[in-house]
Structures are given as C-alpha cells and as structure tokens.
Design a protein around this motif. Sequence first.
Motif, PDB file in Angstrom:
ATOM      1  N   VAL A 198       3.275  -1.467  -5.894  1.00  0.00           N
ATOM      2  CA  VAL A 198       2.454  -0.268  -5.735  1.00  0.00           C
ATOM      3  C   VAL A 198       2.712   0.717  -6.872  1.00  0.00           C
ATOM      4  O   VAL A 198       1.776   1.302  -7.442  1.00  0.00           O
ATOM      5  CB  VAL A 198       2.734   0.389  -4.369  1.00  0.00           C
ATOM      6  CG1 VAL A 198       2.040   1.746  -4.267  1.00  0.00           C
ATOM      7  CG2 VAL A 198       2.281  -0.525  -3.238  1.00  0.00           C
ATOM      8  N   ALA A 199       3.994   0.895  -7.245  1.00  0.00           N
ATOM      9  CA  ALA A 199       4.331   1.824  -8.326  1.00  0.00           C
ATOM     10  C   ALA A 199       3.729   1.386  -9.662  1.00  0.00           C
ATOM     11  O   ALA A 199       3.363   2.219 -10.496  1.00  0.00           O
ATOM     12  CB  ALA A 199       5.848   1.946  -8.453  1.00  0.00           C
ATOM     13  N   MET A 200       3.620   0.073  -9.852  1.00  0.00           N
ATOM     14  CA  MET A 200       3.019  -0.459 -11.074  1.00  0.00           C
ATOM     15  C   MET A 200       1.494  -0.507 -10.981  1.00  0.00           C
ATOM     16  O   MET A 200       0.825  -0.981 -11.910  1.00  0.00           O
ATOM     17  CB  MET A 200       3.565  -1.865 -11.356  1.00  0.00           C
ATOM     18  CG  MET A 200       5.020  -1.885 -11.758  1.00  0.00           C
ATOM     19  SD  MET A 200       5.677  -3.590 -11.939  1.00  0.00           S
ATOM     20  CE  MET A 200       4.665  -4.205 -13.320  1.00  0.00           C
ATOM     21  N   LYS A 201       0.958  -0.007  -9.850  1.00  0.00           N
ATOM     22  CA  LYS A 201      -0.489   0.030  -9.607  1.00  0.00           C
ATOM     23  C   LYS A 201      -1.111  -1.367  -9.624  1.00  0.00           C
ATOM     24  O   LYS A 201      -2.253  -1.559 -10.057  1.00  0.00           O
ATOM     25  CB  LYS A 201      -1.191   0.949 -10.619  1.00  0.00           C
ATOM     26  CG  LYS A 201      -0.666   2.379 -10.602  1.00  0.00           C
ATOM     27  CD  LYS A 201      -1.472   3.284 -11.481  1.00  0.00           C
ATOM     28  CE  LYS A 201      -0.887   4.688 -11.551  1.00  0.00           C
ATOM     29  NZ  LYS A 201      -0.676   5.304 -10.229  1.00  0.00           N
ATOM     30  N   LEU A 202      -0.339  -2.338  -9.135  1.00  0.00           N
ATOM     31  CA  LEU A 202      -0.842  -3.709  -9.060  1.00  0.00           C
ATOM     32  C   LEU A 202      -1.533  -3.971  -7.729  1.00  0.00           C
ATOM     33  O   LEU A 202      -2.451  -4.784  -7.645  1.00  0.00           O
ATOM     34  CB  LEU A 202       0.328  -4.693  -9.234  1.00  0.00           C
ATOM     35  CG  LEU A 202       1.087  -4.595 -10.566  1.00  0.00           C
ATOM     36  CD1 LEU A 202       2.352  -5.450 -10.511  1.00  0.00           C
ATOM     37  CD2 LEU A 202       0.192  -5.034 -11.721  1.00  0.00           C
ATOM     38  N   THR A 203      -1.036  -3.320  -6.677  1.00  0.00           N
ATOM     39  CA  THR A 203      -1.619  -3.433  -5.348  1.00  0.00           C
ATOM     40  C   THR A 203      -1.525  -2.072  -4.661  1.00  0.00           C
ATOM     41  O   THR A 203      -0.881  -1.154  -5.182  1.00  0.00           O
ATOM     42  CB  THR A 203      -0.874  -4.480  -4.485  1.00  0.00           C
ATOM     43  OG1 THR A 203       0.511  -4.104  -4.404  1.00  0.00           O
ATOM     44  CG2 THR A 203      -0.995  -5.872  -5.088  1.00  0.00           C
ATOM     45  N   LYS A 204      -2.128  -1.976  -3.478  1.00  0.00           N
ATOM     46  CA  LYS A 204      -2.073  -0.726  -2.723  1.00  0.00           C
ATOM     47  C   LYS A 204      -1.023  -0.779  -1.607  1.00  0.00           C
ATOM     48  O   LYS A 204      -0.211   0.129  -1.477  1.00  0.00           O
ATOM     49  CB  LYS A 204      -3.441  -0.399  -2.138  1.00  0.00           C
ATOM     50  CG  LYS A 204      -4.468  -0.042  -3.216  1.00  0.00           C
ATOM     51  CD  LYS A 204      -5.799   0.372  -2.597  1.00  0.00           C
ATOM     52  CE  LYS A 204      -6.791   0.774  -3.676  1.00  0.00           C
ATOM     53  NZ  LYS A 204      -8.107   1.174  -3.100  1.00  0.00           N
ATOM     54  N   VAL A 205      -1.046  -1.845  -0.792  1.00  0.00           N
ATOM     55  CA  VAL A 205      -0.082  -1.929   0.317  1.00  0.00           C
ATOM     56  C   VAL A 205       0.404  -3.353   0.528  1.00  0.00           C
ATOM     57  O   VAL A 205       0.822  -3.706   1.629  1.00  0.00           O
ATOM     58  CB  VAL A 205      -0.693  -1.409   1.645  1.00  0.00           C
ATOM     59  CG1 VAL A 205      -0.920   0.083   1.599  1.00  0.00           C
ATOM     60  CG2 VAL A 205      -1.989  -2.158   1.959  1.00  0.00           C
ATOM     61  N   SER A 206       0.354  -4.183  -0.497  1.00  0.00           N
ATOM     62  CA  SER A 206       0.686  -5.587  -0.281  1.00  0.00           C
ATOM     63  C   SER A 206       1.311  -6.202  -1.529  1.00  0.00           C
ATOM     64  O   SER A 206       1.453  -5.539  -2.566  1.00  0.00           O
ATOM     65  CB  SER A 206      -0.578  -6.375   0.098  1.00  0.00           C
ATOM     66  OG  SER A 206      -1.512  -6.351  -0.970  1.00  0.00           O
TER      67      SER A 206
END
Length: 223
Positions: A198-206
């Motif tokens: 999430v911190a790397m903006k790769l996913t939102k909640v998974s």
Amino acid sequence: DDPGPLPVGKGADLLADIVAAQLRHHHVQQQQVRRELGDHRQRLRAIPPHRVRAIATNTVRALSNPQMFLMPAETALGHGIDVVAGREEARLIYLGVANGSPPAEGKRRLVMDIGGGSTEFIIGQGYEAVERESLQMGCIATTRRFFADGKLSRKRWKEARTEITAEFQQFANTYRTRGWHDAMGSSGTIKAICDISVAMKLTKVSITAESLDAIRERLLGFD
C-alpha cells in the motif's frame, strides 16, 4: 490458476509475541514471562474459565524441555496451556479467520499464516478446514537460515526460493486439485507485506502477485 488478490485477515495469538521475545537458544527468561502472562491473566478474568483455551505452537514445540516454559507460564496465566501439533495449529488458524471474516457459502478459501518458526496453509469451506499443512519455514527461522548476516543478494534469494519451493511440492498438487475461490493471510508478516504494498501504491488493501514481484525487485535492488 491465479486466485486473485490476497486480502489481509486479522487474528490474535495470545502467546506468540511473548514466547518469541522471551525464548532465545531454548532459554526461558522466567520473570519476564510471568510478568507478561500475568497481564493477560488480568484481562482474562472476565471470561468464564471454560471458554478460555491457551495454546502454544511451534516455538514451544521446538524446545528441548517444554515444561521449563509451561510450568511457570501456566501458573502465571492461571490456565493450562496446550502444546498443539502443526496441523491442529492450522485448523485453529482457519477457524479464527473464518469467525473473523466468514467465507461465502459454498466457497473454498485458502488461508496462509507465516509465523516465526512455521507457516501454515489451510483450505477450508465454511467453518471446516478440509486441508491442513504446517511447514517448518517461518519468517525468523528462514531468515536465520539463509540470511543470517543480514545480507540480501539475488544469489541467496534464488537459493532460498529453490529450497522453499521444494517444500511446497509435498502438498501443492493436492491443494491445486482441491482449489479455492479466495485467499486470506492471517499473520503479522503478511500484514507487513500488505502495508508495504500500500505504501508503494501498488495496491489499496491487498497483496497481489504483481505487488510481490515489485517489492522483491525493490529489495534486491539494494544488492
């Protein structure tokens, strides 16, 4: 087949953090354990004793003399502590996840729990675990085995992945044949990976296969 994103489930293990912190080279720091478990005893007072079950898992299973931990721990906690086998641990993990996040009716779910000394893989349907496996390859044990000096390299990563993949072969075909509709992770390790994703903006909640690849490449980029 790709089962899709891996949502992160939440769970609680009464003893895991305490034992992992207090056992080193199979030595129990008795006073600290008593103090920590005494705090839990206070929290458990409001719960009828017959509704409390305390369990010890891989860390205690691996001790040469578990009673050195269990006797003072049970006294401090005020409850008996069951040392459970890996597959029973897996069943309880699945039950905890299913109660916290009930699976869809008629659908099978894969649950993975990466602990310090072992990792459990369970396929369940409803509230029943239909496949259970426990491997001796937790995050702490694996790190000490392959990256004991704290150094990460592509060569070491490849060696670790090769050996760990071989461990999966003992049940991979059975699990693939059984199949599952969704997957959940229930450990702090998986939550940490999700937080990074999430911190790397790769996913939102998974966690996805793609986000894992990106995190791995970022880590190995420091080599």
